[in-house]
Design a protein around this motif. Structure first.
Motif, mmCIF file in Angstrom:
data_model
loop_
_atom_site.group_PDB
_atom_site.id
_atom_site.type_symbol
_atom_site.label_atom_id
_atom_site.label_comp_id
_atom_site.label_asym_id
_atom_site.label_seq_id
_atom_site.Cartn_x
_atom_site.Cartn_y
_atom_site.Cartn_z
ATOM 1 N N ASP A 1 0.844 -1.188 0.000
ATOM 2 C CA ASP A 1 0.000 0.000 0.000
ATOM 3 C C ASP A 1 0.885 1.246 0.000
ATOM 4 O OD1 ASP A 1 0.933 0.374 2.627
ATOM 5 O OD2 ASP A 1 -0.847 -0.545 3.509
ATOM 6 N N GLU A 2 0.274 2.404 -0.069
ATOM 7 C CA GLU A 2 1.038 3.645 -0.195
ATOM 8 C C GLU A 2 1.971 3.870 0.983
ATOM 9 O OE1 GLU A 2 -1.417 6.999 -0.934
ATOM 10 O OE2 GLU A 2 -2.280 6.190 -2.783
ATOM 11 N N GLN A 3 1.506 3.536 2.190
ATOM 12 C CA GLN A 3 2.322 3.763 3.373
ATOM 13 C C GLN A 3 3.568 2.883 3.365
ATOM 14 O OE1 GLN A 3 0.273 3.430 7.113
ATOM 15 N NE2 GLN A 3 2.157 3.505 8.317
ATOM 16 N N GLU A 4 3.401 1.591 3.065
ATOM 17 C CA GLU A 4 4.554 0.701 3.042
ATOM 18 C C GLU A 4 5.519 1.087 1.933
ATOM 19 O OE1 GLU A 4 5.896 -4.016 2.827
ATOM 20 O OE2 GLU A 4 3.775 -3.477 2.594
ATOM 21 N N ALA A 5 4.986 1.432 0.770
ATOM 22 C CA ALA A 5 5.854 1.821 -0.342
ATOM 23 C C ALA A 5 6.663 3.065 0.002
ATOM 24 C CB ALA A 5 5.012 2.065 -1.587
ATOM 25 N N ARG A 6 6.069 3.944 0.781
ATOM 26 C CA ARG A 6 6.766 5.171 1.188
ATOM 27 C C ARG A 6 7.817 4.876 2.257
ATOM 28 N NH1 ARG A 6 2.611 7.669 2.092
ATOM 29 N NH2 ARG A 6 2.393 7.339 4.338
ATOM 30 N N GLU A 7 7.485 4.014 3.220
ATOM 31 C CA GLU A 7 8.386 3.728 4.333
ATOM 32 C C GLU A 7 9.458 2.700 3.993
ATOM 33 O OE1 GLU A 7 5.807 2.547 7.480
ATOM 34 O OE2 GLU A 7 5.022 4.574 7.831
ATOM 35 N N ASN A 8 9.164 1.818 3.055
ATOM 36 C CA ASN A 8 10.100 0.759 2.672
ATOM 37 C C ASN A 8 10.163 0.674 1.149
ATOM 38 O OD1 ASN A 8 11.781 -1.443 2.549
ATOM 39 N ND2 ASN A 8 10.246 -2.933 3.221
ATOM 40 N N PRO A 9 11.013 1.464 0.506
ATOM 41 C CA PRO A 9 11.071 1.499 -0.959
ATOM 42 C C PRO A 9 11.288 0.131 -1.598
ATOM 43 C CG PRO A 9 12.333 3.307 -0.031
ATOM 44 C CD PRO A 9 11.950 2.428 1.125
ATOM 45 N N ALA A 10 11.918 -0.797 -0.864
ATOM 46 C CA ALA A 10 12.159 -2.131 -1.427
ATOM 47 C C ALA A 10 10.864 -2.855 -1.743
ATOM 48 C CB ALA A 10 12.992 -2.960 -0.448
ATOM 49 N N SER A 11 9.766 -2.431 -1.130
ATOM 50 C CA SER A 11 8.486 -3.119 -1.324
ATOM 51 C C SER A 11 7.752 -2.689 -2.592
ATOM 52 C CB SER A 11 7.574 -2.872 -0.121
ATOM 53 O OG SER A 11 7.155 -1.504 -0.080
ATOM 54 N N ARG A 12 8.225 -1.642 -3.239
ATOM 55 C CA ARG A 12 7.455 -1.054 -4.339
ATOM 56 C C ARG A 12 7.266 -1.989 -5.516
ATOM 57 N NH1 ARG A 12 10.563 4.815 -4.175
ATOM 58 N NH2 ARG A 12 9.664 5.528 -2.180
ATOM 59 N N SER A 13 8.227 -2.848 -5.763
ATOM 60 C CA SER A 13 8.115 -3.762 -6.900
ATOM 61 C C SER A 13 7.660 -5.157 -6.488
ATOM 62 C CB SER A 13 9.463 -3.858 -7.627
ATOM 63 O OG SER A 13 10.475 -4.321 -6.744
ATOM 64 N N ALA A 14 7.363 -5.356 -5.212
ATOM 65 C CA ALA A 14 7.021 -6.691 -4.712
ATOM 66 C C ALA A 14 5.596 -7.088 -5.104
ATOM 67 C CB ALA A 14 7.171 -6.740 -3.197
ATOM 68 N N LYS A 15 5.452 -8.353 -5.494
ATOM 69 C CA LYS A 15 4.138 -8.927 -5.796
ATOM 70 C C LYS A 15 4.007 -10.248 -5.050
ATOM 71 C CE LYS A 15 3.567 -6.864 -10.379
ATOM 72 N NZ LYS A 15 3.299 -7.129 -11.823
ATOM 73 N N LEU A 16 2.870 -10.449 -4.425
ATOM 74 C CA LEU A 16 2.657 -11.642 -3.599
ATOM 75 C C LEU A 16 1.489 -12.448 -4.142
ATOM 76 C CD1 LEU A 16 2.691 -11.836 0.267
ATOM 77 C CD2 LEU A 16 0.738 -12.745 -0.993
ATOM 78 N N ARG A 17 1.714 -13.757 -4.309
ATOM 79 C CA ARG A 17 0.675 -14.668 -4.783
ATOM 80 C C ARG A 17 0.535 -15.828 -3.797
ATOM 81 N NH1 ARG A 17 -0.793 -13.613 -10.176
ATOM 82 N NH2 ARG A 17 0.664 -12.225 -11.268
ATOM 83 N N VAL A 18 -0.698 -16.334 -3.672
ATOM 84 C CA VAL A 18 -0.994 -17.398 -2.703
ATOM 85 C C VAL A 18 -1.773 -18.517 -3.385
ATOM 86 C CG1 VAL A 18 -2.066 -17.976 -0.486
ATOM 87 C CG2 VAL A 18 -1.137 -15.670 -0.874
ATOM 88 N N LEU A 19 -1.362 -19.753 -3.110
ATOM 89 C CA LEU A 19 -2.051 -20.948 -3.598
ATOM 90 C C LEU A 19 -2.386 -21.831 -2.403
ATOM 91 C CD1 LEU A 19 -2.739 -22.499 -6.354
ATOM 92 C CD2 LEU A 19 -0.694 -23.843 -5.830
#
Length: 301
Positions: A266-284
């Protein structure tokens, strides 16, 4: 010590749907942020196996050594998938490079600080990024940069590398970054000219794509009913492998794709932790035998 901030932490924990007495595997321990939160949700009967190919990760795992619920083994995902015992209630793979690797110039992952051109996640292996840069044929190097870095200027970059290494062997991250810079037109760039080349070499040195595509179906097969696979990827090549694998498994077996679209920061995490901006999570999720996926949900046959 570099501070480790786990990406997509809340989404990961929700995706795993942790059972207090469950058996879990963190295949990419890294700095241990995800593992620590998983442990905090387990009771005395729960168990967490953490693995990683990096010796620094093994050192960091030492802080959990007194916890009887926790164990650590050093090894690649591909190797550890063969050794992890079934059934699992869930496993997590946080793919890509950890911040502790990127922030250490001696590891050679980043072009922002000068250091040896290494990029090995497991320093026991022989081949480094410098070996590839200095020994590959120009055409092969260009193809590698295009395939794994998706850089449209790959041939110009490879030409600059070959010209530079004819003068002296390229040994540092700064020397390689300068080759990339010279290959790009002299104008403002959205990303650094070296970004995609460094990504391509890191993937090649560590065999990163095969470390996902080969073991993923085998790891999923070790899930018990209700068990979940949570995969975090940071570039399109890895995410594409995960997406297609999950779709194939769900179409042909008792599996349900929990995340119809990948979860992102979300916007807050992307702002506080730039490493998260390109992260994508999938669940099976592993469903009971006889469960068949349908376009509008699932049913038993």
């Amino acid at each position: 010590m570099v501070q480790h901030i786990p990406v997509l932490l809340n989404q990961t924990l929700e995706g795993l749907a942790i059972k207090p007495d469950g058996r879990y595997w963190d295949g990419t321990f890294g700095g241990g942020g995800h593992s620590g939160e998983i442990l905090s949700r387990l009771n005395n009967d729960g168990r967490l196996l953490a693995t990683d190919r990096d010796a620094v990760a093994e050192e960091r795992a030492g802080r959990f050594s007194e916890d009887a619920r926790f164990s650590f083994q050093r090894g690649t995902i591909q190797v550890m998938t063969e050794e992890v015992a079934a059934p699992l209630d869930g496993f997590l793979w946080d793919l890509g490079t950890s911040m502790m690797q990127l922030k250490d110039p001696e590891r050679g992952f980043s072009f922002k600080d000068d250091g040896p051109l290494d990029m090995r996640m497991d320093r026991r292996q022989e081949t480094t990024a410098a070996d590839l840069v200095n020994e590959m044929l120009e055409e092969d190097l260009a193809n590698l940069i295009y395939k794994y870095g998706e850089d449209r200027l790959s041939r110009r970059i490879a030409r600059q590398v070959v010209m530079a290494r004819q003068q002296t062997r390229i040994e540092t991250t700064r020397e390689l970054a300068e080759c990339c810079k010279r290959a790009y037109p002299k104008k403002h760039h959205r990303i650094d000219p070296a970004t995609r080349t460094f990504q391509a070499l890191r993937i090649a040195v560590n065999d990163e794509l095969d470390q996902v595509s080969d073991p993923l179906p085998k790891a999923v097969a070790k899930l018990g009913v209700g068990g979940r696979a949570v995969i975090i990827s940071f570039h399109s090549l890895e995410d594409r492998i995960v997406k297609h694998c999950f779709r194939e498994l769900a179409a042909n077996g008792p599996y349900r794709i929990v995340t119809k679209k990948p979860l992102v920061a979300d916007e807050q995490e992307a702002r506080e932790n730039p490493a998260s901006r390109s992260a994508k999570l999938r669940v099976l999720e592993r469903m009971p035998d006889g469960w068949t996926a349908k376009r509008k949900g699932g049913r038993y046959e």
